[in-house]
Design a protein around this motif. Structure first.
Motif, short mmCIF file in Angstrom:
data_model
loop_
_atom_site.label_atom_id
_atom_site.label_comp_id
_atom_site.label_asym_id
_atom_site.label_seq_id
_atom_site.Cartn_x
_atom_site.Cartn_y
_atom_site.Cartn_z
N THR A 28 0.83 -1.21 0.00
CA THR A 28 0.00 0.00 0.00
C THR A 28 0.87 1.26 0.00
O THR A 28 2.08 1.20 -0.15
N GLY A 29 0.22 2.43 0.19
CA GLY A 29 0.93 3.70 0.21
C GLY A 29 2.03 3.74 1.24
O GLY A 29 1.93 3.12 2.30
N GLY A 30 3.09 4.47 0.92
CA GLY A 30 4.30 4.48 1.73
C GLY A 30 5.41 3.68 1.09
O GLY A 30 6.59 3.91 1.35
N ALA A 31 5.02 2.72 0.21
CA ALA A 31 6.01 1.96 -0.55
C ALA A 31 6.56 2.76 -1.73
O ALA A 31 7.53 2.35 -2.37
N SER A 32 5.94 3.91 -2.04
CA SER A 32 6.39 4.76 -3.14
C SER A 32 7.90 4.98 -3.09
O SER A 32 8.46 5.29 -2.04
N GLY A 33 8.54 4.85 -4.26
CA GLY A 33 9.97 5.10 -4.35
C GLY A 33 10.84 3.90 -4.08
O GLY A 33 12.05 3.92 -4.33
N GLY A 34 10.24 2.82 -3.55
CA GLY A 34 11.02 1.61 -3.30
C GLY A 34 11.52 1.00 -4.60
O GLY A 34 10.90 1.13 -5.65
N PRO A 35 12.65 0.28 -4.55
CA PRO A 35 13.28 -0.21 -5.78
C PRO A 35 12.67 -1.50 -6.30
O PRO A 35 12.23 -2.35 -5.54
N TRP A 36 12.66 -1.63 -7.63
CA TRP A 36 12.44 -2.91 -8.31
C TRP A 36 13.81 -3.41 -8.71
O TRP A 36 14.50 -2.76 -9.52
N LEU A 37 14.25 -4.54 -8.18
CA LEU A 37 15.62 -5.00 -8.37
C LEU A 37 15.67 -6.20 -9.30
O LEU A 37 15.00 -7.21 -9.09
N GLU A 38 16.49 -6.08 -10.34
CA GLU A 38 16.75 -7.17 -11.28
C GLU A 38 18.09 -7.82 -10.91
O GLU A 38 18.99 -7.15 -10.44
N SER A 39 18.19 -9.13 -11.08
CA SER A 39 19.35 -9.93 -10.68
C SER A 39 19.49 -9.98 -9.15
O SER A 39 20.58 -10.21 -8.63
N TYR A 40 18.39 -9.80 -8.44
CA TYR A 40 18.43 -9.85 -6.98
C TYR A 40 18.78 -11.26 -6.50
O TYR A 40 18.28 -12.25 -7.02
N GLY A 41 19.67 -11.33 -5.52
CA GLY A 41 20.05 -12.61 -4.93
C GLY A 41 21.31 -13.21 -5.53
O GLY A 41 21.86 -14.17 -4.98
N GLN A 42 21.80 -12.66 -6.64
CA GLN A 42 23.01 -13.20 -7.27
C GLN A 42 24.26 -12.73 -6.54
O GLN A 42 25.29 -13.40 -6.55
N THR A 43 24.19 -11.56 -5.93
CA THR A 43 25.25 -11.05 -5.08
C THR A 43 24.56 -10.20 -4.02
O THR A 43 23.34 -10.19 -3.95
N PHE A 44 25.31 -9.47 -3.19
CA PHE A 44 24.65 -8.71 -2.13
C PHE A 44 23.98 -7.46 -2.67
O PHE A 44 23.18 -6.84 -1.99
N TRP A 45 24.27 -7.05 -3.93
CA TRP A 45 23.57 -5.94 -4.57
C TRP A 45 22.93 -6.43 -5.87
O TRP A 45 23.26 -7.50 -6.37
#
Length: 323
Positions: free
Chosen positions: A264-281
């Motif tokens: 819900t609201g408040g999540a605005s601006g949070g990242p969508w991450l591709e290749s997540y979990g392959q390294t620490f970033w």
């Protein structure tokens, strides 16, 4: 939609119902998307101290979720020639140096809750993520988390980023040196350009990416990417106290990357991450911009973000990367 526990690798599922669609918002016109606008500079130590002191635990707990955009936009459009090397590009993330222990650098240390006073005098919250750059001082979020957007609106104040927020932070409260977003958002509230970058002041002499690590960023990579979407939802049934995530493949809906999610609201601006979990970033692919719900904002079923092209995210990153 799932809650991300603070233990590395430990996930707990939270399930909510999916509802029928709410109509999309109105279309709007945008200014030249290759232009960026900035807020005033916050550099004097007494001003920095005042902003940090403003955000007491009580004010953080009482902050309202961000207002989300209401103008659909015309994504994606390129109005200026783009060098071939910028059409599709990615920049890698980075480990912390002298801050968080390397094994503790993860989505929690690089994600955070944003607090600010909007141009109507309301204390509000968003989400955001550190991004690696030459200057090691950048946080990416949504345009509507830094500026009201459209005629008569202006920049927000008392702007801070709190990494690993959980009713406080082990990594401190960081104030913004400058806020940047697209003129397409500033002039027209066009969510095609609803992306922003904050250049952060050092804290105790340490730059934020050196302290907590930074995600990578990519643009021009198209739709259909498998991503993890993060944020601090603060409207019911959430309260903004924990980092949640959704995951899945994005699809193209009217030029906007789209994903199913019940945050819900408040999540605005949070990242969508591709290749997540392959390294620490991982690579930021877009940010939370606009949600769809039915019958009310507590029943969200999908989110969209601005398409990350060079016009939207790329030249914004290039502008702030050396600051």
């Amino acid at each position: 939609m799932q809650f991300l526990s603070r233990s590395r690798g430990s996930l707990t599922a939270v399930v909510f119902s999916v509802f029928v669609a709410v109509p999309a918002a109105w279309a709007g016109t945008s200014a030249d998307p290759a232009d960026n606008g900035s807020s005033r500079t916050l550099a004097l130590q007494q001003d920095i101290d005042s902003v940090i002191a403003y955000w007491t635990p009580e004010r953080m707990a009482a902050a309202l979720p961000a207002e989300v955009p209401t103008t659909s936009g015309t994504a994606p459009i390129s109005l200026k020639p783009i060098a071939p090397e910028n059409e599709m590009r990615r920049e890698d993330g980075a480990e912390p140096r002298g801050g968080v222990r390397m094994m503790a650098a993860d989505i929690h240390s690089m994600s955070g809750r944003i607090f600010y006073t909007d141009d109507q005098g309301q204390n509000r919250s968003c989400s955001g993520s550190t991004v690696n750059s030459n200057g090691k001082r950048v946080v990416f979020t949504a345009g509507h988390c830094v500026h009201g957007g459209g005629a008569g609106r202006t920049w927000y104040s008392n702007w801070v980023f709190v990494p690993a927020y959980h009713a406080g932070s082990p990594y401190g409260v960081w104030s913004a040196y400058q806020l940047w977003t697209k003129n397409g958002w500033i002039n027209s509230a066009d969510r095609s350009y609803d992306v922003a970058a904050a250049v952060m002041n050092p804290l105790n002499g340490v730059r934020i990416v050196d302290a907590v690590g930074g995600q990578g960023i990519k643009w021009g990579y198209g739709y259909g990417q498998y991503i993890y979407q993060f944020g601090y939802p603060a409207d019911p049934p959430y309260n903004g106290s924990m980092l949640y995530y959704c995951q899945g493949s994005t699809w193209n809906e009217s030029g906007f990357p789209t994903i199913s999610c019940s945050m819900t609201g408040g999540a605005s601006g949070g990242p969508w991450l591709e290749s997540y979990g392959q390294t620490f970033w991982a690579y930021i692919y877009t940010v939370n911009s606009w949600m769809f719900w039915d019958p009310d904002p507590t029943h969200v079923y999908k989110w969209q973000g601005p398409y990350f092209s060079y016009d939207t995210a790329g030249n914004l990153f290039d502008l702030v990367k050396d600051m």
